[in-house]
Design an enzyme around this catalytic site. Structure first.
Site, short mmCIF file in Angstrom:
data_model
loop_
_atom_site.label_atom_id
_atom_site.label_comp_id
_atom_site.label_asym_id
_atom_site.label_seq_id
_atom_site.Cartn_x
_atom_site.Cartn_y
_atom_site.Cartn_z
N CYS A 133 0.77 -1.09 0.04
CA CYS A 133 -0.08 -0.06 -0.03
C CYS A 133 0.89 1.34 0.09
O CYS A 133 1.54 1.43 -0.97
CB CYS A 133 -1.13 0.03 1.10
SG CYS A 133 -2.68 0.94 0.81
N HIS A 145 -3.72 -5.36 0.37
CA HIS A 145 -2.93 -5.83 1.66
C HIS A 145 -3.03 -7.24 1.58
O HIS A 145 -4.02 -8.11 2.32
CB HIS A 145 -3.88 -5.38 2.95
CG HIS A 145 -3.55 -3.59 3.16
ND1 HIS A 145 -2.79 -3.45 4.10
CD2 HIS A 145 -4.02 -2.78 2.39
CE1 HIS A 145 -2.51 -2.06 3.94
NE2 HIS A 145 -3.73 -1.79 2.89
N GLU A 163 -1.65 -9.19 3.59
CA GLU A 163 -1.45 -9.82 4.98
C GLU A 163 -2.79 -10.25 5.58
O GLU A 163 -2.79 -10.97 6.38
CB GLU A 163 -0.49 -9.04 5.84
CG GLU A 163 -1.34 -7.54 6.19
CD GLU A 163 -1.34 -6.52 5.21
OE1 GLU A 163 -0.97 -6.58 4.01
OE2 GLU A 163 -1.47 -5.35 5.49
N1 GLN Z 1 -2.10 6.45 2.83
C1 GLN Z 1 -2.09 5.69 1.63
C2 GLN Z 1 -3.76 5.80 1.06
O1 GLN Z 1 -4.52 6.17 1.59
C3 GLN Z 1 -1.87 4.26 1.69
C4 GLN Z 1 -2.93 3.65 2.85
C5 GLN Z 1 -2.25 2.26 3.40
O2 GLN Z 1 -0.92 1.91 3.34
N2 GLN Z 1 -3.40 1.46 3.69
O3 GLN Z 1 -3.63 5.43 -0.16
#
Ligand code: GLN
Length: 542
Positions: free
Chosen positions: A384, A510, A512
């Site tokens: 992310c 994600h 994970e």
């Molecule tokens: N802050 C970034 C976004 O909102 C990444 C979010 C995250 O790492 N879950 O796109």
């Protein structure tokens, strides 16, 4: 209608005793006897969900397949049971009150004074029973967050009391988890905190059926008997829960202590199968007897509280077990990474994961780390925000757009290679408004990621507002830096990788959240395998 049984897990004496792990372990044992089980958690705080909480408050926010932002215990439930949870598996006081207040505004209670009892407790009870009515389960385990005696837990305890009365004793089992501390000065285990905690529960009208006692040493027959006598339970219902070296040992310990047997007895349920935990035992053997070892760096800004990265850490354990490899994690605060420190911090690692995150604190450290990782060909997984930083780093240092940035950190940038998603631009409220839950992604076949999954279409969970700016993507991608996964409907870039690097992968989603004991996540497995290969190459070179 199916006769569903309900187990409630409450906690006493202190928080952090591991109610979630006890609940997940019991569920695992019952599942291993072929009962259909699910777990839900009721949290007494007023946030509608934990999505708006800083990770320092309660650790990671776990995201379900259907896009609920939930407590990290739901991650344990999924990892232990290998079943998906949903919006309905995590309820907070905020959610309960919101729903009751909305009903009041609609006029559903017209003429009545709306009160904690019965309106809030009715709403709680309805939610506690919901999964039993809508899902196909034999047993529902409900963890009540917080500690008995907390003012905010009272409506939940009262709701359980009412459910025992309404459904009958043979349909509801109450487990109370307490602490039996060892006093070094007197050389004794002390049962008084447990006695008081059981009493406190009784004052709220709830009688514990089973006491699970956390302790750092065996209780012994005498202490068990004493706890049983004062706790008003049979000695077989005093279950010892010793400190263990891995949470994955807890189901085995609960099996030895007969927690599942005692629960089933109270429900008058006769299992048709003996507990079969052969797969689980094999997993435990693998994590305890690794043949190899790698050290992986985790670069993030919440590392003071490692629970902020719970699912990532567990994913390493699952992947490590599959590869019979011990994964040692070195936590690196992104605030501490700069051009002077980066070599010292990263040079001996066999792989680096740059973590998800929000806001602009410690961003430069992540970029510096990624440049070092890319140039030194260390295996990299960016998740992310970690992926977004990899895109910015490449744009600045290879594609030549020195001012490349994300509008999350720099609204004035001339080259917003990471930008707010179009549908996010009109959103002003924070809670539950990110792009959440599972979305499809199509992979390019000649990519490393395709090889890891061995599938063209994958479905992964998301939690973000920003994305790779599709208007500018063409300017930074080349035959080396490629977008290898996109959402088939929106074309949103989901996966990037660098070809001229042993393993450099960034994902907008994600992975994970989907790794479990029985299904380690393929990306984590490939990443750790790349780490093993990297270590091997380093050894040969020296
Ligand atoms: N802050 C970034 C976004 O909102 C990444 C979010 C995250 O790492 N879950 O796109």
């Amino acid at each position: 209608m199916k006769d569903v049984k309900y187990v409630f897990v409450t906690g006493g004496v202190t928080s952090s005793l591991g109610k979630g792990i006890i609940a997940a372990s019991l569920a695992k044992l019952l599942q291993a006897q072929h009962f259909k089980v699910t777990i839900q958690k009721f949290d007494p705080y007023i946030n509608v969900d934990p999505g708006t909480l800083n990770p320092y408050e309660h650790g990671e926010c776990f995201v379900t397949e259907d896009g609920a932002e939930t407590d990290l215990d739901l991650g344990h439930y999924e990892r232990f049971l290998n079943v998906n949870t949903s919006q309905d598996n995590n309820v907070t006081t905020g959610r309960i009150y919101k729903s009751v207040i909305e009903k009041e505004r609609k006029g559903d209670f017209l003429g009545k004074t709306v009160q904690v009892i019965p309106h809030i407790t009715n709403e709680i009870k309805q939610r506690m029973l919901l999964l039993g009515q809508t899902g196909n389960y034999d047993i529902i385990i409900t963890e009540i967050g917080g500690t008995v005696g907390d003012i905010e837990s009272l409506p939940y305890i009262e709701s359980v009391r009412q459910l025992v009365w309404e459904l009958g004793k043979s349909n509801v089992v109450v487990i109370h988890l307490t602490l039996v501390p060892f006093l070094a000065s007197s050389g004794e285990l002390k049962t008084k905190p447990t006695q008081h905690s059981v009493k406190l529960l009784m004052e709220s009208g709830l009688i514990a059926d089973i006491l699970v006692c956390r302790s750092d040493r065996p209780l012994g027959k005498e202490i068990k008997h004493k706890i049983a006598l004062f706790g008003n339970v049979h000695p077989n219902d005093v279950i010892e829960s010793l400190d263990v070296c891995t949470i994955y040992d807890v189901p085995m310990k609960m099996l030895e202590e007969g927690l599942n047997v005692q629960v089933l007895k109270k429900f008058h349920l006769t299992p048709t199968k003996k507990v079969d935990l052969s797969q689980w035992k094999d997993f435990l053997y693998r994590i305890k007897n690794p043949k190899k070892k790698v050290t992986i760096g985790l670069v993030g800004k919440y590392i003071e509280l490692t629970d902020s990265y719970k699912s990532i850490l567990e994913s390493f354990i699952h992947a490590g077990a599959q590869l019979e490899t011990q994964v040692d994690v070195r936590f690196i605060h992104s605030e501490n990474v700069d051009h002077d420190s980066v070599t010292d911090l990263l040079q001996n690692l066999h792989g680096v994961l740059v973590a998800p995150g929000f806001g602009s604190r410690a961003i430069e450290g992540k970029l510096t780390a990624i440049q070092y990782i890319r140039e030194n060909k260390i295996p990299f997984l960016g998740i992310c925000l970690g992926m977004q930083m990899a895109v910015i780093e490449y744009s600045r240092n290879v594609s030549g757009f020195k001012k490349a940035d994300s509008t999350e950190q720099n609204l004035e940038t001339d080259f917003p290679i990471i930008d707010l998603m179009t549908e996010q631009k009109s959103i002003v409220t924070k809670g539950g408004t990110m792009r959440l839950g599972a979305w499809e992604c199509e992979l390019i076949e000649d990519s490393k990621v395709f090889k890891s999954y061995n599938a063209k279409t994958i479905k992964e969970r998301h939690r973000h507002r920003y994305e790779i700016n599709s208007q500018l993507a063409m300017e930074i991608t080349d035959s080396n830096f490629r977008i290898v996964g996109v959402n088939p409907e929106t074309d949103l870039a989901e996966v990037i990788e660098i070809s001229e690097h042993p393993w450099f992968v960034g994902v907008q989603f994600h992975p994970e959240y989907k790794s479990t004991v029985s299904q380690p996540h393929p990306l984590f497995v490939s990443f750790i395998r790349a780490g093993i290969d990297y270590k091997q190459r380093q050894l040969v070179a020296t």
